[in-house]
Design a protein around this motif. Structure first.
Motif, mmCIF file in Angstrom:
data_model
loop_
_atom_site.group_PDB
_atom_site.id
_atom_site.type_symbol
_atom_site.label_atom_id
_atom_site.label_comp_id
_atom_site.label_asym_id
_atom_site.label_seq_id
_atom_site.Cartn_x
_atom_site.Cartn_y
_atom_site.Cartn_z
ATOM 1 N N PHE A 21 0.819 -1.210 0.000
ATOM 2 C CA PHE A 21 0.000 0.000 0.000
ATOM 3 C C PHE A 21 0.853 1.261 0.000
ATOM 4 O O PHE A 21 0.484 2.275 -0.594
ATOM 5 C CB PHE A 21 -0.963 0.005 1.187
ATOM 6 N N PHE A 22 2.016 1.206 0.652
ATOM 7 C CA PHE A 22 2.913 2.358 0.671
ATOM 8 C C PHE A 22 3.421 2.666 -0.737
ATOM 9 O O PHE A 22 3.363 3.813 -1.192
ATOM 10 C CB PHE A 22 4.073 2.093 1.620
ATOM 11 N N GLY A 29 0.197 8.955 -5.932
ATOM 12 C CA GLY A 29 0.212 10.287 -5.343
ATOM 13 C C GLY A 29 -0.564 10.433 -4.056
ATOM 14 O O GLY A 29 -0.619 11.524 -3.486
ATOM 15 N N SER A 30 -1.184 9.362 -3.554
ATOM 16 C CA SER A 30 -1.920 9.495 -2.299
ATOM 17 C C SER A 30 -0.988 9.553 -1.091
ATOM 18 O O SER A 30 -1.381 10.042 -0.029
ATOM 19 C CB SER A 30 -2.936 8.363 -2.142
ATOM 20 N N VAL A 31 0.232 9.046 -1.226
ATOM 21 C CA VAL A 31 1.270 9.261 -0.208
ATOM 22 C C VAL A 31 2.090 10.442 -0.690
ATOM 23 O O VAL A 31 2.889 10.339 -1.606
ATOM 24 C CB VAL A 31 2.150 8.008 -0.025
ATOM 25 N N SER A 32 1.857 11.572 -0.067
ATOM 26 C CA SER A 32 2.511 12.805 -0.503
ATOM 27 C C SER A 32 3.284 13.406 0.661
ATOM 28 O O SER A 32 3.404 12.811 1.729
ATOM 29 C CB SER A 32 1.458 13.789 -1.009
ATOM 30 N N SER A 33 3.793 14.601 0.464
ATOM 31 C CA SER A 33 4.542 15.263 1.525
ATOM 32 C C SER A 33 3.648 15.600 2.713
ATOM 33 O O SER A 33 4.125 15.755 3.829
ATOM 34 C CB SER A 33 5.192 16.540 0.987
ATOM 35 N N TYR A 34 2.340 15.673 2.469
ATOM 36 C CA TYR A 34 1.399 15.983 3.546
ATOM 37 C C TYR A 34 1.355 14.875 4.593
ATOM 38 O O TYR A 34 1.321 15.143 5.786
ATOM 39 C CB TYR A 34 0.001 16.215 2.952
ATOM 40 N N ASN A 35 1.365 13.619 4.167
ATOM 41 C CA ASN A 35 1.273 12.510 5.112
ATOM 42 C C ASN A 35 2.506 11.601 5.107
ATOM 43 O O ASN A 35 2.467 10.502 5.626
ATOM 44 C CB ASN A 35 0.013 11.682 4.845
ATOM 45 N N MET A 36 3.594 12.071 4.523
ATOM 46 C CA MET A 36 4.804 11.258 4.475
ATOM 47 C C MET A 36 5.375 11.001 5.864
ATOM 48 O O MET A 36 5.939 9.932 6.120
ATOM 49 C CB MET A 36 5.857 11.916 3.586
ATOM 50 N N GLY A 37 5.219 11.948 6.779
ATOM 51 C CA GLY A 37 5.707 11.743 8.139
ATOM 52 C C GLY A 37 5.017 10.578 8.823
ATOM 53 O O GLY A 37 5.664 9.751 9.482
ATOM 54 N N LEU A 38 3.711 10.479 8.670
ATOM 55 C CA LEU A 38 2.969 9.365 9.262
ATOM 56 C C LEU A 38 3.377 8.038 8.636
ATOM 57 O O LEU A 38 3.584 7.037 9.344
ATOM 58 C CB LEU A 38 1.472 9.584 9.089
ATOM 59 N N TRP A 39 3.484 8.028 7.318
ATOM 60 C CA TRP A 39 3.891 6.798 6.646
ATOM 61 C C TRP A 39 5.301 6.389 7.062
ATOM 62 O O TRP A 39 5.583 5.208 7.240
ATOM 63 C CB TRP A 39 3.810 6.956 5.128
ATOM 64 N N SER A 40 6.181 7.361 7.204
ATOM 65 C CA SER A 40 7.557 7.052 7.618
ATOM 66 C C SER A 40 7.579 6.426 9.000
ATOM 67 O O SER A 40 8.299 5.443 9.238
ATOM 68 C CB SER A 40 8.411 8.310 7.604
ATOM 69 N N LEU A 41 6.791 6.969 9.923
ATOM 70 C CA LEU A 41 6.739 6.399 11.270
ATOM 71 C C LEU A 41 6.183 4.979 11.253
ATOM 72 O O LEU A 41 6.677 4.102 11.978
ATOM 73 C CB LEU A 41 5.886 7.284 12.183
ATOM 74 N N ILE A 42 5.179 4.731 10.441
ATOM 75 C CA ILE A 42 4.594 3.399 10.365
ATOM 76 C C ILE A 42 5.601 2.398 9.794
ATOM 77 O O ILE A 42 5.786 1.304 10.341
ATOM 78 C CB ILE A 42 3.296 3.424 9.527
ATOM 79 N N VAL A 43 6.271 2.772 8.713
ATOM 80 C CA VAL A 43 7.240 1.864 8.083
ATOM 81 C C VAL A 43 8.432 1.617 9.009
ATOM 82 O O VAL A 43 8.903 0.476 9.154
ATOM 83 C CB VAL A 43 7.687 2.418 6.709
ATOM 84 N N ILE A 44 8.902 2.663 9.688
ATOM 85 C CA ILE A 44 10.010 2.495 10.633
ATOM 86 C C ILE A 44 9.585 1.631 11.815
ATOM 87 O O ILE A 44 10.345 0.786 12.291
ATOM 88 C CB ILE A 44 10.532 3.873 11.093
ATOM 89 N N GLY A 45 8.360 1.817 12.294
ATOM 90 C CA GLY A 45 7.858 1.004 13.402
ATOM 91 C C GLY A 45 7.743 -0.463 13.040
ATOM 92 O O GLY A 45 8.120 -1.342 13.830
ATOM 93 N N ILE A 46 7.255 -0.748 11.845
ATOM 94 C CA ILE A 46 7.159 -2.137 11.386
ATOM 95 C C ILE A 46 8.552 -2.750 11.265
ATOM 96 O O ILE A 46 8.786 -3.884 11.687
ATOM 97 C CB ILE A 46 6.418 -2.216 10.039
#
Length: 94
Positions: A21-22, A29-46
């Motif tokens: 999904f990432f 384009g649904s993962v953009s600079s607006y929500n990249m911080g959240l996605w980064s935290l999720i991927v790093i946490g996993i």
């Protein structure tokens, strides 16, 4: 030892779904600079859960490694059972 590898396999499947999904989100384009911080935290946490459990297992903390893996595996299994129940029972949502 068997419980560790079962939990690790479940977590690996969950991680692959999340990464799918990432990358699809990056492509459309649904993962953009607006929500990249959240996605980064999720991927790093996993990644921390997966690699941390392997590190704990290699240092003979198998019980603690199982607990770390269960953080991701238990909600993933519960969600999978929920989806299976929805597919089997075909509830009416109205």
């Amino acid at each position: 030892m068997l419980l560790f590898w079962i939990l690790w396999g479940i977590d690996a499947v969950i991680s692959l779904v999340l990464l799918y999904f990432f990358f699809v989100g990056l492509a459309d384009g649904s993962v953009s600079s607006y929500n990249m911080g959240l996605w980064s935290l999720i991927v790093i946490g996993i990644g921390a859960i997966m690699l941390g459990s392997l590190w704990l297992k290699s240092h003979q903390y198998l019980y603690l490694a199982d607990i770390v893996l269960a953080i991701l595996a238990v909600p993933g299994l519960l969600y999978g059972l929920f989806l299976l129940m929805i597919l089997i029972t075909k509830p009416r949502w109205n």
